[in-house]
Design an enzyme around this catalytic site. Structure first.
Site, PDB file in Angstrom:
ATOM      1  N   ALA B 174       0.823  -1.213   0.000  1.00 29.77           N
ATOM      2  CA  ALA B 174       0.000   0.000   0.000  1.00 29.77           C
ATOM      3  C   ALA B 174       0.857   1.264   0.000  1.00 29.77           C
ATOM      4  O   ALA B 174       0.391   2.322  -0.417  1.00 29.77           O
ATOM      5  CB  ALA B 174      -0.947  -0.009   1.199  1.00 29.77           C
ATOM      6  N   ASP B 175       2.092   1.164   0.442  1.00 32.94           N
ATOM      7  CA  ASP B 175       2.963   2.347   0.477  1.00 32.94           C
ATOM      8  C   ASP B 175       3.342   2.834  -0.923  1.00 32.94           C
ATOM      9  O   ASP B 175       3.039   3.970  -1.282  1.00 32.94           O
ATOM     10  CB  ASP B 175       4.234   2.051   1.290  1.00 32.94           C
ATOM     11  CG  ASP B 175       4.026   2.234   2.779  1.00 32.94           C
ATOM     12  OD1 ASP B 175       2.955   1.846   3.274  1.00 32.94           O
ATOM     13  OD2 ASP B 175       4.933   2.768   3.446  1.00 32.94           O
TER      14      ASP B 175
END
Lengths: 387, 415
Positions: B174-175
């Site tokens: 998700a980063d």
């Protein structure tokens, strides 16, 4: 399929006029992939297609035929951007060539999203989502783990290679659009999906050049707990990276005696002694519900998160309050909820203006209305299968 | 030499860890001038994490993690406990086009750098926050950590071996996903600004940007009311479709051999027939158990077992080459050593970057994942040392003289 459609979806959702060009007859491959309402395959009801192509006009055009290519070039003459993810040998076959298109439209930004890029020995290699996820280095760091070395590296769900190729391409494409606005000149952008994936390996890639260490799925986590554990009603990701987070979790658990043991006294020791710690944690966690423990932990600034099911997402009070899911009504597929805006813009709102096109829906509007092809000629082109 | 796409665009980069730095990395790739605002009192977490260069050990400027995601940027150190540091930041923002942060919701406001304040300093500023949960909603103050965002997004419950519990993606997916979506949003906002003169604020939730990539899972639920089954490496429309064990690496790493795998995906009957021929068993293609997709899906376990038997005494790269020659999608399951040293294609495309780093010299890093024909984008410099460009930015950009810089340093504002 996914890469180019996602790149242009990001643009369409912000208001760009996107004309999707599909091969006559079968259309985009994502029409075959689903998921489908009632699980019955139907080319106008594939969730993947309907999601990726809302807000776009849709026409059909056989680019391998000279009449098709001619109409295509007339569309290109008036476009700011052309995005495609045709396989390089397919580009060669139909003669999709930036050198020619830039003569038609010198301001054109053409973005080619391909598995391995447009140069190099693997240019013409075949690829699917699975093989790219592996070639980009991501598969090797997921799966089995130290306790299950017999299990193979594991692909991440869905069409992630395509999505990553698409969003990286969208960044580069808009960059090239900025340059074209400034300089009055377009260019060709060559996006390699393999490279987009290899640039996201967190700290794992650099272990080789820096330390000569191979990173793979069998490595032990240096810090624990950072695992999904089973609660009464589902899984919760229990995550204490910093010492204060662990202390917060211990308080949430009611300061059990075992937590004072030397073997659990810092995050590295908790990782070294994870097998023992896991038993204690599972005993506690299994008596809690996911939401209860999530909220208790977050109240103490401990970053736990539920292992959300699809139902959890659709029912999340947080996502409801933010209006994340949007309803789209499609004339054939019906009305359903879809994932909505990945970003909320202050000045330029994200919105769904129209559902994904049925195959060839806007042939008359775009080819007739925009390019001025007569109704008789359109009927003729249809008869011979060009549209 | 033509100007780079974002040449002349200045980014005041308040980000840290991975999501934010991955965002501003894309902007640096496109030619923007990215100035990372850091402090020695609380350095970026990635500066404190390995890998460290062999024989040199740890140190704030030596982390491979930091040095990968901060290529092409400059570093300015400011200690916001000192009022003078706020003044410097305000002057920098006044000369910037974009402000990026990935703190938890509300942190920038508490520092005095919320959007309303920034707009006062620079009316057409573009500001983006890449927070875990977004700026609104009942969980807006919840804290998010990279690894936990993958399960939160729903991706974990979709990923895993058949019949197994949910699994992770192996990295804090998700980063970088938030970062690259954020970069897209910023360039789009720059285009909007150049057309209208108007800046804006962008609220991005890492959670939502991740769900944007899960339509196949989410829509199975909204269409049919059911949770999708975890499928391991299989695919509903292709078989064989899996990851198969090959010979181990010949060398030992830390006393262990490393297992190797090849990924194979047959999209249709003809590709399956080509694989069967390579396996030396062409008759399998017409065998009733495997002749059609439906049959292969029904007998997938047996099929995978036979393929595993065939691959298990070969090198992964040999299997891959042979299959590609026969027109079947295949790839070595590349680990970091394979990417670094054995992938001839990436090397030939000049994907890797070797820049002189002020403290550790030249080390291989991943480069720009696209090539542009007219405005060639490339990594222009190695990641900065902490505070490497503080003096240069204060004097050349903000007009301080050497004496004033010295005073700020004595006051501790540049820590």
């Amino acid at each position: 399929m996914v890469a180019a459609p996602y790149a242009t979806k990001l643009m369409a959702d912000l208001g760009a006029e996107v004309i999707k060009i599909e091969p006559p007859g079968v259309g985009d491959g994502s029409r075959q992939r689903g998921p489908f309402p009632g699980r019955v395959p139907h080319p106008e009801k594939s969730g993947l297609f309907l999601y990726l192509n809302a807000n776009k006009y849709g026409i059909t055009l056989d680019l391998a035929r000279p009449e098709g290519m001619e109409l295509f070039e007339r569309l290109v003459a008036d476009a700011d951007v052309l995005v495609h993810n045709l396989w390089p040998p397919e580009m060669d076959r139909i003669g999709l060539d930036f050198g020619r298109l830039t003569r038609v439209n010198p301001r054109l930004v053409m973005t080619s999203i391909t598995p391995y890029g447009l140069t190099g020995p693997h240019r013409d290699w075949r690829a699917e989502d699975l093989t790219l996820w592996c070639a980009g280095g991501i598969c090797a760091i997921n799966g089995g783990g130290p306790d299950h070395p017999e299990m193979p590296p594991l692909k991440t769900f869905g069409s992630q290679s395509g999505f990553q190729g698409g969003v990286h391409a969208a960044v580069a494409t808009l960059g090239a659009v900025m340059a074209a606005m400034r300089d009055g000149e377009g260019q060709h952008v060559d996006v390699s999906i393999q490279e987009a994936l290899a640039s996201q390996l967190e700290l794992f890639f650099e272990y080789w050049p820096y330390m000569g260490l191979i990173a793979n799925r069998l490595g032990r986590k240096p810090i624990q707990p950072a695992e999904a554990l089973q609660c009464k009603d589902g899984f919760l990701y229990v995550c204490c990276i910093e010492e204060h987070q662990w202390r917060g979790f211990v308080e949430v658990m009611g300061n059990p005696e075992w937590a004072d043991e030397e073997v659990f006294s810092d995050r590295f020791k908790r990782a070294q002694n994870w097998e023992a710690l896991r038993i204690f944690l599972e005993e506690y966690v299994s008596g809690q519900t996911v939401l209860e423990l999530y909220r208790k932990a977050q109240a103490k600034r401990v970053p736990f998160a539920p292992v959300s099911t699809m139902g959890d997402l659709l029912n999340s009070e947080h996502l409801k309050a933010r209006g994340f899911f949007v309803e789209i009504t499609h004339p054939v597929a019906g009305t359903y909820k879809y994932p909505g805006a990945p970003l909320k813009y202050g000045a330029t709102p994200w919105e769904i203006r129209m559902p994904a096109p049925v195959l060839g829906q806007h042939n008359e509007e775009i080819l007739g209305g925009r390019l001025g092809v007569s109704a008789a000629r359109l009927a003729e082109l249809k008869k011979v299968g060009v549209i | 030499m033509p100007k780079l796409p974002l040449e002349g665009i200045r980014v005041a980069d308040f980000t840290w860890v991975w999501a934010g730095p991955y965002c501003t990395l894309q902007l640096a790739h496109l030619g923007a001038e990215v100035i990372r605002i850091e402090t020695r009192t609380r350095p970026c977490i990635t500066r404190l994490l390995p890998p460290w260069p062999k024989g040199q050990g740890g140190g704030l400027n030596r982390s491979g993690y930091f040095n990968q995601y901060n290529q092409g940027k400059r570093s300015l150190t400011l200690n916001f406990k000192q009022p003078a540091a706020h003044q410097v930041a305000r002057e920098l923002i006044a000369k910037s086009d974009v402000v990026v942060n990935n703190f938890a919701h509300g942190v920038m406001e508490r520092m005095g750098f919320g959007y309303a304040a920034l707009k006062q300093i620079k009316p057409d500023i573009i500001m983006i926050s890449l927070s875990g949960y977004g700026d609104t909603g009942p969980y807006k103050d919840y804290i998010a950590y990279g690894p936990a965002q993958v399960p939160l997004s729903g991706l974990s419950s979709l990923t895993g071996y058949k019949g197994w519990p949910p699994m992770h993606s192996g990295f804090s997916y998700a980063d970088p996903n938030a970062g690259v979506h954020g970069a897209f949003a910023i360039v789009a906002a720059l285009i909007h600004r150049s057309k209208t003169g108007e800046g804006q604020y962008i609220d991005m939730s890492q959670w939502e940007a991740m769900m944007a990539l899960l339509p196949e899972g989410i829509l199975e639920y909204t269409f049919n009311g059911s949770e999708p089954d975890r499928m391991g490496n299989a695919d509903p429309w292709m078989a064989p479709h899996g990851v198969y064990r090959c010979l181990d690496r010949p060398e030992q790493v830390a006393g262990n051999t490393i297992d190797q795998f090849v990924a194979i995906a047959c999209a249709d009957d003809a590709e399956w027939a080509a694989l069967a021929r390579l396996m030396g068993r062409p008759e399998l293609a017409a065998d009733m158990q495997f002749a059609t997709l439906r049959a292969r899906k029904a007998n997938e376990e047996l099929l995978d077992k036979m393929i595993n038997q065939w691959t298990s005494n070969q090198r992964a790269s040999d299997v891959c080459e042979a299959l590609q020659k026969a027109g079947v999608a295949a790839a070595v399951v590349a680990d970091n050593k394979f990417l670094s040293e054995e992938d001839v294609h990436l090397r030939e495309r000049l994907y890797w970057v070797f820049k002189d780093h002020a403290e550790i010299g030249r080390i291989q890093h991943a480069g720009v994942p696209w090539k542009m024909s007219r405005t060639p984008t490339e990594v222009r410099r190695a990641a900065p040392l902490i505070g490497e460009h503080t003096d240069e930015i204060l004097t050349e950009l903000l007009g301080y003289n050497a004496e004033e810089v010295e005073r700020l340093r004595r006051e501790g504002a540049l820590e």
